[in-house]
Design a protein around this motif. Structure first.
Motif: not given
Length: 204
Positions: A87-104
């Motif tokens: 499919y083509d409708d992806h998140s856009g996140v790259r494999e080499d991208e540092a993830l930004v995640v807020d735990g709460e």
């Protein structure tokens, strides 16, 4: 809960779902379907991986998502990183991208998925909710109507439940381009989501 931080965390979750769970599972086991687990989501076939809150879990191994890259996490748990190529409708996140995640916020998104999955099973027994990685929502389809819960998207940034009939409907209840939607608020409730689904079924 700020809109920007929510969008960043949701995007990171979506990217992990595609790159680390659905993609490797599709290449190994032939399906992109994921499932909701308490506080997060998981594969349904090999490889066995889960995301709960701000962590990727494989067996007894728990890895923080925040600050890590999908490629680095894939190497740590020995999976073949990469989105499904069907499919083509992806998140856009790259494999080499540092993830930004807020735990709460991740915990809140997990609670929304958990409540939504339970509501779907209550209102539509016998159906198995699926967390689809392309749109990143948990849903079932019955009699040409989609019922589900989204963690938010470009249309509505906050998590929401929806009833989406394939054929357009008219009336005040149908308040979204795809049917009807209701925001889940700060404390998602299985009972209130189920009530919304039941209301939608009655109006159909």
């Amino acid at each position: 809960m700020t809109g920007r931080r929510l969008a960043e965390t949701r995007r990171a979750w979506h990217g992990v779902a595609e790159i680390l769970l659905a993609g490797p599972q599709y290449r190994r086991s032939g399906t992109i379907r994921l499932q909701v687990v308490p506080g997060g989501f998981a594969t349904v076939k090999a490889p066995a991986l889960r995301v709960v809150g701000a962590e990727l879990i494989v067996g007894e191994q728990r890895l923080a998502l925040a600050g890590n890259t999908p490629a680095g996490l894939a190497a740590a748990v020995d999976v073949d990183a990469g989105v499904p190529d069907i499919y083509d409708d992806h998140s856009g996140v790259r494999e080499d991208e540092a993830l930004v995640v807020d735990g709460e916020i991740a915990a809140h998104l997990g609670a929304c998925f958990t409540a939504g999955d339970a509501a779907l099973r209550r209102v539509l027994p016998g159906q198995t909710p699926v967390l689809w990685p392309e749109h990143f929502d948990v849903s079932v389809t019955v009699d040409e109507v989609n019922y589900g819960v989204s963690p938010g998207d470009s249309w509505h940034n906050e998590p929401y439940a929806y009833v989406g009939p394939w054929a357009p409907r008219e009336g005040a209840f149908w308040n979204a381009p795809f049917g009807a939607a209701r925001s889940l608020g700060e404390q998602p409730s299985e009972a209130s989501i189920a009530e919304f689904f039941e209301e939608g079924r009655a109006k159909l």
